[in-house]
Scaffold this motif. Structure first.
Motif, PDB file in Angstrom:
ATOM      1  N   SER A 126      21.683  14.902 -32.907  1.00  0.00           N
ATOM      2  CA  SER A 126      21.973  15.357 -31.551  1.00  0.00           C
ATOM      3  C   SER A 126      21.076  14.615 -30.570  1.00  0.00           C
ATOM      4  O   SER A 126      20.038  14.063 -30.934  1.00  0.00           O
ATOM      5  N   GLU A 127      21.481  14.612 -29.305  1.00  0.00           N
ATOM      6  CA  GLU A 127      20.702  13.925 -28.280  1.00  0.00           C
ATOM      7  C   GLU A 127      19.315  14.557 -28.129  1.00  0.00           C
ATOM      8  O   GLU A 127      18.335  13.872 -27.864  1.00  0.00           O
ATOM      9  N   ARG A 128      19.234  15.882 -28.297  1.00  0.00           N
ATOM     10  CA  ARG A 128      17.937  16.531 -28.145  1.00  0.00           C
ATOM     11  C   ARG A 128      16.958  16.053 -29.219  1.00  0.00           C
ATOM     12  O   ARG A 128      15.780  15.829 -28.937  1.00  0.00           O
ATOM     13  N   PHE A 129      17.443  15.876 -30.445  1.00  0.00           N
ATOM     14  CA  PHE A 129      16.581  15.382 -31.518  1.00  0.00           C
ATOM     15  C   PHE A 129      16.101  13.965 -31.193  1.00  0.00           C
ATOM     16  O   PHE A 129      14.926  13.631 -31.385  1.00  0.00           O
ATOM     17  N   LYS A 130      17.025  13.136 -30.701  1.00  0.00           N
ATOM     18  CA  LYS A 130      16.653  11.768 -30.327  1.00  0.00           C
ATOM     19  C   LYS A 130      15.592  11.780 -29.232  1.00  0.00           C
ATOM     20  O   LYS A 130      14.628  10.999 -29.267  1.00  0.00           O
ATOM     21  N   ASN A 131      15.752  12.664 -28.263  1.00  0.00           N
ATOM     22  CA  ASN A 131      14.790  12.757 -27.166  1.00  0.00           C
ATOM     23  C   ASN A 131      13.411  13.198 -27.659  1.00  0.00           C
ATOM     24  O   ASN A 131      12.377  12.719 -27.178  1.00  0.00           O
ATOM     25  N   ILE A 132      13.412  14.120 -28.626  1.00  0.00           N
ATOM     26  CA  ILE A 132      12.143  14.599 -29.197  1.00  0.00           C
ATOM     27  C   ILE A 132      11.401  13.449 -29.870  1.00  0.00           C
ATOM     28  O   ILE A 132      10.186  13.284 -29.707  1.00  0.00           O
ATOM     29  N   LEU A 133      12.121  12.634 -30.642  1.00  0.00           N
ATOM     30  CA  LEU A 133      11.509  11.495 -31.319  1.00  0.00           C
ATOM     31  C   LEU A 133      11.039  10.444 -30.317  1.00  0.00           C
ATOM     32  O   LEU A 133       9.975   9.847 -30.481  1.00  0.00           O
TER      33      LEU A 133
END
Length: 790
Positions: free
Chosen positions: A101-108
């Protein structure tokens, strides 16, 4: 790159969407046209790319089919929720993520380029066995639950560590045995249950690459930073070894930073002493108190203003200061805790009481150098963690009280471990009587029919050495004072100075020719009461200023007198006692292992020890005279070793003193009882008192018809009264002569009668010494002294 290359696993892993696609084949016939059309869309992608259903091990194909895989997983990864959900599709065991998900990508992305994503709690060493347990569940229907919570630890934009819990959806995997897979029987399963850590057995039942693994897993990830921070606080406080670790407080800071989501905060503690109404510093690795700053202890009234005192101590409620500078101005600098925080450049803080039903135990202090970072709102987050901190402090207080009791017992009483059971037995009865409404009474502790052993290593001429050291120090001090007084007379010829000079000369003369027991005290009083006030008067004189300054610099700060030679003497005695006591304590461990017995030692001018052995002490029906004989031989051998050890350390001592060793043999069993008033054991009964009389006086006994003491440097004296004791110890001496502990100059001596004690005799024999611990040669005392002096 092949996934399976270098992978130690029972699996041959293939990324496959077969089982996932089977769900869509059922949805084609759905009544809902939108669902059916979407299913046809997904299946069309699969039909055009059959490798996605068949499966593949080449990780490069994940990149090649990235858009197709994204199309397949569109329902699982809803675009509408992509900024909210934390979700990934991955290859299990390898942490290979191919859709997220985009949120996971943003977290990384926030974590930074150097951040390497790793699953915490994934047991790398046990990964093979974990895979085997999954096979047992999937392929053989066994219900083995080896699930453990897995986490990601990922820093946020401020560098604060956040915790994410991973929940796996394994609906889309297939596990199939291949031709290399042995069939697992119930007997195999039973064997595996008892051999989790035996990797060889697991590899025998599940050879490497004997099962085909097809599919992928979807991970649903949740931010559990608050819960994990609380858990980490609990874990840190429970682990005693962790709390002793140097890095404990830094880890603790990081945990609170995660809990509060704040980077630049620090945590401190202070202990509340109810009896004194004071705050005290916690002593431990990295511990600090921002309430006390540089102070070790402070009264609560001095550390807090009246309002904060009532809040913490009376109401047991936390409070915050969101802007220290503003609070300082408002209180006009009069609030002590605000003033202390400001001195440390702290600009916001939370003080939370660590309290239970009995009241305040301490203060948790959280501080920041930035204003408004800590405030009454985020202070509420402490509600969830305070119970664990309270429990930890309660446990620490209990541990400290137990430790204090243990130290008191060790240092101040004589309740040795060998007899502790008897005191415990009596204490239990005391509690039982109290509980049953009876008048509790601690009965006398008595042990009957036990054999005593006594020994001492005594410092010879200690009184004379102490007197000589005292005379030298006093002579040095009086001589310096004499010089000052003579110079004072030259510059100001007053009769009172002559009188003081006369008294100084008289004291110097008495030190040389007539030193008495009370001379030291009388001279010190004369210097303190008569001369010191005069010296204060002389300080205004430029002619005497330097000499007086030199005099005061020559005095010991603690005792206020010249203390050079006496200090050397005191340090020598302390070193001897400590060294001898340490040897005895260390050797006692071995002796107790041979057979339990009572042991106590005392430091005087030397070290003496008592031992008692017998049936009533051991509580078991196991005592035999052989254990008494063994302890007697052990004692004699250890006394030889202590003599050796002393003379090997003698050259390092400030004052060279000699020692003499003595053993008292008493061959009749006696009774001992614990005297509550003196907190020690003493012999019981009139007859047994004879033993105590001999023990106290025998080292001063003379050889019959002479003025020579029975104890002598370089020799061990064994005092006894019965012929059988003599024969027994002569056997021991012969044995120790064969081991080069003792020389062959054995003397049998009669002793002059002591008060109420007659018929004592002594065996006296020279000890053989080594120059040092590595020396293999043997020396008598005189030979050793010659060797040392060369």
């Amino acid at each position: 790159m092949d996934i399976n290359k270098g992978l130690d696993s029972p699996f041959i892993i293939k990324v496959s969407f077969n089982k996932f696609l089977n769900q869509y084949e059922k949805l084609i016939e759905a009544d809902n046209d939108f669902i059916a059309a979407n299913a046809r869309r997904v299946l069309k992608i699969a039909q055009e790319n059959p490798i996605l259903r068949e499966g593949f091990s080449d990780l490069d194909l994940l990149k090649k089919h990235e858009r197709n895989i994204e199309g397949l997983l569109q329902d699982a990864f809803s675009p509408v929720l992509t900024l909210n959900e934390i979700k990934t599709a991955s290859v299990p065991f390898l942490n290979v993520i191919f859709n997220s998900s985009e949120r996971f990508k943003n977290i990384l992305e926030t974590a930074g380029k150097d951040f390497e994503l790793q699953i915490k709690n994934m047991p790398t060493d046990e990964r093979y066995i974990v895979a085997c347990t999954i096979i047992l569940n999937f392929c053989y229907g066994y219900n083995l639950n080896f699930k453990r919570p897995f986490f990601y630890e990922i820093p946020d934009a401020n560098g604060i560590m956040r915790y994410y819990k991973i929940l796996y959806n394994a609906d889309f995997i297939e596990i199939i045995p291949n031709e290399n897979a042995p069939k697992i029987t119930d007997e195999d399963y039973a064997e595996l249950l008892d051999n989790f850590e035996n990797i060889d057995i697991w590899k025998e039942k599940f050879p490497p690459h004997s099962y085909d693994f097809k599919g992928f897993v979807i991970s649903n990830i949740f931010d559990v930073t608050d819960d994990q921070s609380i858990s980490n606080i609990k874990s840190s406080l429970i682990g005693e070894e962790k709390r002793k670790n140097e890095g404990f407080m830094e880890d603790f800071h990081n945990i609170f930073r995660s809990l509060l989501g704040l980077k630049n905060i620090k945590v401190g503690f202070s202990i509340y002493n109810k009896d004194e109404d004071t705050f005290e510093r916690v002593h431990g690795a990295g511990m600090n108190s921002f309430l006390l700053n540089n102070q070790e202890v402070s009264s609560c009234a001095d550390a807090l203003c009246k309002w904060s005192y009532n809040k913490l101590l009376l109401e047991n409620k936390y409070f915050s200061i969101s802007n220290v500078e503003k609070a300082y101005q408002k209180s006009q600098g009069k609030a002590p805790h605000i003033k202390t925080l400001r001195q440390q450049n702290i600009n916001s803080a939370i003080f939370a009481p660590i309290a239970n039903e009995e009241g305040l135990m301490g203060i948790l202090e959280i501080v920041s150098e930035k204003p408004q970072v800590l405030n009454s709102i985020n202070a509420n987050k402490l509600v969830d963690v305070m119970p664990f901190i309270v429990s930890a402090v309660e446990r620490s207080k209990s541990e400290e009280e137990n430790l204090i009791d243990a130290i008191i017992q060790q240092e101040c009483t004589s309740i040795h471990q060998s007899v502790h059971w008897r005191f415990e037995q009596e204490a239990r009865q005391y509690i039982k009587d109290q509980y049953n409404g009876k008048e509790p009474y601690f009965n006398q502790i008595v042990f009957d029919d036990i054999y005593p052993l006594f020994g001492q290593i005594d410092i010879k001429g200690s009184s004379k050495a102490r007197n000589n050291a005292t005379k030298l120090d006093l002579t040095i001090q009086l001589t310096a004072l004499k010089s000052i007084m003579e110079n004072a007379l030259e510059h100001e010829p007053l009769p009172i100075y002559e009188q003081y000079l006369y008294q100084i000369n008289k004291w110097l003369e008495s030190l040389e020719h007539n030193f008495q027991v009370d001379s030291e005290q009388q001279i010190n009083n004369f210097i303190k009461d008569d001369l010191t006030p005069v010296l204060e008067h002389f300080k205004t004189s430029k002619e005497l200023e330097q000499e007086i300054e030199q005099y005061f610099n020559s005095l010991d700060v603690k005792v206020g007198t010249v203390y050079e030679h006496r200090k050397n003497y005191d340090e020598t005695i302390a070193s001897i006692n400590k060294h001898m006591a340490t040897i005895l304590d260390e050797k006692q461990v071995d002796a107790q292992a041979m057979y339990p017995h009572y042991f106590e030692r005392f430091k005087t001018d030397g070290v003496e020890h008592n031992m008692y052995i017998g049936e009533s002490i051991t509580k078991e029906d196991s005592f035999s005279p052989i254990y008494l004989y063994n302890l007697r031989l052990w004692q004699l051998q250890i006394m030889c070793e202590m003599e050796n050890s002393y003379y090997q350390m003698q050259s390092d001592l400030p004052v060279k003193l000699d020692v003499a060793s003595m053993i008292l043999v008493f061959n009749q069993p006696l009774s001992i009882s614990f005297r509550m008033d003196e907190k020690q054991f003493d012999v019981d009964g009139t007859y047994n008192a004879r033993y105590e009389i001999v023990k106290k006086r025998v080292d001063k006994a003379f050889i019959k018809g002479t003025k020579e003491r029975v104890t002598k440097k370089g020799k061990i004296s064994i005092v006894y009264s019965q012929k059988q004791d003599e024969e027994e110890y002569l056997r021991y001496i012969k044995f120790l002569q064969s081991k080069n502990y003792l020389d062959d100059d054995v003397e049998i001596l009669e002793l002059q009668d002591l008060q109420a004690v007659t018929g004592l005799k002594a065996i006296r024999v020279s000890v053989l010494y080594h120059k040092d611990s590595s020396d293999k040669d043997f020396y008598t005392y005189n030979d050793l002294m010659k060797e040392i002096s060369h």
